[in-house]
Design a protein around this motif. Structure first.
Motif, PDB file in Angstrom:
ATOM      1  N   UNK A  10       0.797  -1.226   0.000  1.00 50.57           N
ATOM      2  CA  UNK A  10       0.000   0.000   0.000  1.00 50.57           C
ATOM      3  C   UNK A  10       0.834   1.282   0.000  1.00 50.57           C
ATOM      4  N   UNK A  11       2.115   1.182  -0.265  1.00 46.93           N
ATOM      5  CA  UNK A  11       2.962   2.381  -0.249  1.00 46.93           C
ATOM      6  C   UNK A  11       2.445   3.470  -1.171  1.00 46.93           C
ATOM      7  N   UNK A  12       1.990   3.109  -2.371  1.00 49.86           N
ATOM      8  CA  UNK A  12       1.600   4.125  -3.346  1.00 49.86           C
ATOM      9  C   UNK A  12       0.290   4.805  -2.958  1.00 49.86           C
ATOM     10  N   UNK A  13      -0.555   4.131  -2.194  1.00 47.40           N
ATOM     11  CA  UNK A  13      -1.744   4.791  -1.663  1.00 47.40           C
ATOM     12  C   UNK A  13      -1.322   5.911  -0.712  1.00 47.40           C
ATOM     13  N   UNK A  14      -0.365   5.599   0.150  1.00 48.17           N
ATOM     14  CA  UNK A  14       0.143   6.604   1.091  1.00 48.17           C
ATOM     15  C   UNK A  14       0.851   7.739   0.367  1.00 48.17           C
ATOM     16  N   UNK A  15       1.552   7.423  -0.712  1.00 46.18           N
ATOM     17  CA  UNK A  15       2.263   8.451  -1.464  1.00 46.18           C
ATOM     18  C   UNK A  15       1.292   9.491  -2.020  1.00 46.18           C
ATOM     19  N   UNK A  16       0.177   9.032  -2.577  1.00 45.86           N
ATOM     20  CA  UNK A  16      -0.838   9.964  -3.086  1.00 45.86           C
ATOM     21  C   UNK A  16      -1.439  10.771  -1.941  1.00 45.86           C
ATOM     22  N   UNK A  17      -1.772  10.116  -0.852  1.00 48.93           N
ATOM     23  CA  UNK A  17      -2.339  10.820   0.298  1.00 48.93           C
ATOM     24  C   UNK A  17      -1.431  11.928   0.799  1.00 48.93           C
ATOM     25  N   UNK A  28      -5.815   2.698   5.432  1.00 48.22           N
ATOM     26  CA  UNK A  28      -6.557   1.623   6.104  1.00 48.22           C
ATOM     27  C   UNK A  28      -7.803   1.231   5.315  1.00 48.22           C
ATOM     28  N   UNK A  29      -8.466   2.212   4.694  1.00 52.52           N
ATOM     29  CA  UNK A  29      -9.626   1.871   3.860  1.00 52.52           C
ATOM     30  C   UNK A  29      -9.199   1.034   2.662  1.00 52.52           C
ATOM     31  N   UNK A  30      -8.074   1.368   2.062  1.00 54.67           N
ATOM     32  CA  UNK A  30      -7.556   0.559   0.965  1.00 54.67           C
ATOM     33  C   UNK A  30      -7.278  -0.864   1.425  1.00 54.67           C
ATOM     34  N   UNK A  39      -7.536 -10.561  -0.771  1.00 49.84           N
ATOM     35  CA  UNK A  39      -6.084 -10.505  -0.605  1.00 49.84           C
ATOM     36  C   UNK A  39      -5.687 -11.226   0.679  1.00 49.84           C
ATOM     37  N   UNK A  40      -4.568 -11.917   0.622  1.00 50.96           N
ATOM     38  CA  UNK A  40      -4.130 -12.728   1.760  1.00 50.96           C
ATOM     39  C   UNK A  40      -3.318 -11.936   2.777  1.00 50.96           C
ATOM     40  N   UNK A  41      -2.889 -10.753   2.378  1.00 55.74           N
ATOM     41  CA  UNK A  41      -2.083  -9.967   3.299  1.00 55.74           C
ATOM     42  C   UNK A  41      -1.888  -8.552   2.815  1.00 55.74           C
ATOM     43  N   UNK A  42      -1.290  -7.761   3.681  1.00 56.79           N
ATOM     44  CA  UNK A  42      -0.967  -6.369   3.405  1.00 56.79           C
ATOM     45  C   UNK A  42       0.524  -6.173   3.681  1.00 56.79           C
TER      46      UNK A  42
END
Length: 249
Positions: A10-17, A28-30, A39-42
């Motif tokens: 999820x790094x790129x979600x945080x990058x946009x945020x 967390x919503x992602x 998905x089996x994991x994060x």
């Protein structure tokens, strides 16, 4: 066919945020949407400069994953920088040791165990004493796999960018063979095999079909880019199909 788990980075979600101060998109919503889709994991890689994943994201995700006890949190990073603090506090199911420098743009090579193996050994043992599985980010070098086992790691994560770069070129088959040989050497040494970096919907199926014993793929950039067009649910389902898992949600 081996079961291959999908862990969403999820790094790129945080990058946009982080480009604004509005808290969106929510990391967390992602995570919730990806987990709901199967998905089996994060996976997160909190770098020291917090240019994408921040310390509070790791805390929030660790709390969230307690409500998904059958799924896994994988925290990546350099154990000689900030990773071990997260491992000690949150005790994820898995941590992946990555030899990034502090200002490195993205992970682009595996560990040199002749140089760093003995420094890694006590940190591997410490993480394992906390109940955390340890994976080492490694180049696809079959001759290096026995040394990974010798210093105590549980798994390797094969750095797959060279395979991805060769996809669709005359070097594709040679790269697939190189990764298959490295994975088999890891299995023969008693290690688990993970893989990640630039895997996508085009090349993933061939990789898991041809490379033996891949327990987990960690995918971020391509998956999040696809989710911008397809949404999290359909994207996760598409990647699960690539690893041979048909999921009904």
């Amino acid at each position: 066919m081996n079961h291959t788990a999908l862990s969403v980075n999820l790094n790129k979600v945080a990058l946009v945020r982080n480009t604004r101060h509005l808290g969106i998109p929510s990391v967390t919503r992602a995570a919730i949407l990806c987990l709901e889709a199967g998905a089996h994991g994060i996976t997160v890689h909190p770098r020291p400069d917090e240019r994408h994943i921040r310390a509070d994201d790791v805390s929030d995700l660790a709390q969230l994953m307690k409500t998904w006890p059958q799924r896994e949190l994988n925290i990546e990073g350099n154990p000689f920088q900030n990773l071990m603090a997260f491992v000690r506090e949150f005790r994820p199911q898995q941590c992946t040791f990555v030899p990034d420098s502090e200002g490195q743009f993205t992970s682009d090579h595996g560990w040199n165990l002749a140089q760093d193996g003995e420094r890694l050994r006590p940190l591997i043992a410490e993480a394992q004493s906390l109940g955390v599985r340890v994976s080492l980010f490694m180049d696809a070098d079959a001759s290096a796999m026995a040394a990974v086992k010798t210093i105590g790691a549980d798994r390797v994560e094969l750095y797959t960018e060279p395979f991805a770069a060769a996809w669709g070129t005359p070097q594709q088959e040679a790269e697939l063979l190189r990764f298959a040989l490295a994975a088999q050497a890891a299995l023969d040494a008693g290690l688990g095999v993970n893989a990640g970096h630039d895997l996508n919907r085009d090349n993933l199926a061939a990789f898991v079909q041809r490379v033996p014993g891949v327990s987990e793929v960690s995918i971020g950039h391509a998956l999040i880019a696809d989710a911008l067009e397809m949404g999290y649910r359909d994207t996760v389902l598409a990647y699960l199909a690539c690893v041979g898992i048909a999921t009904e949600v």
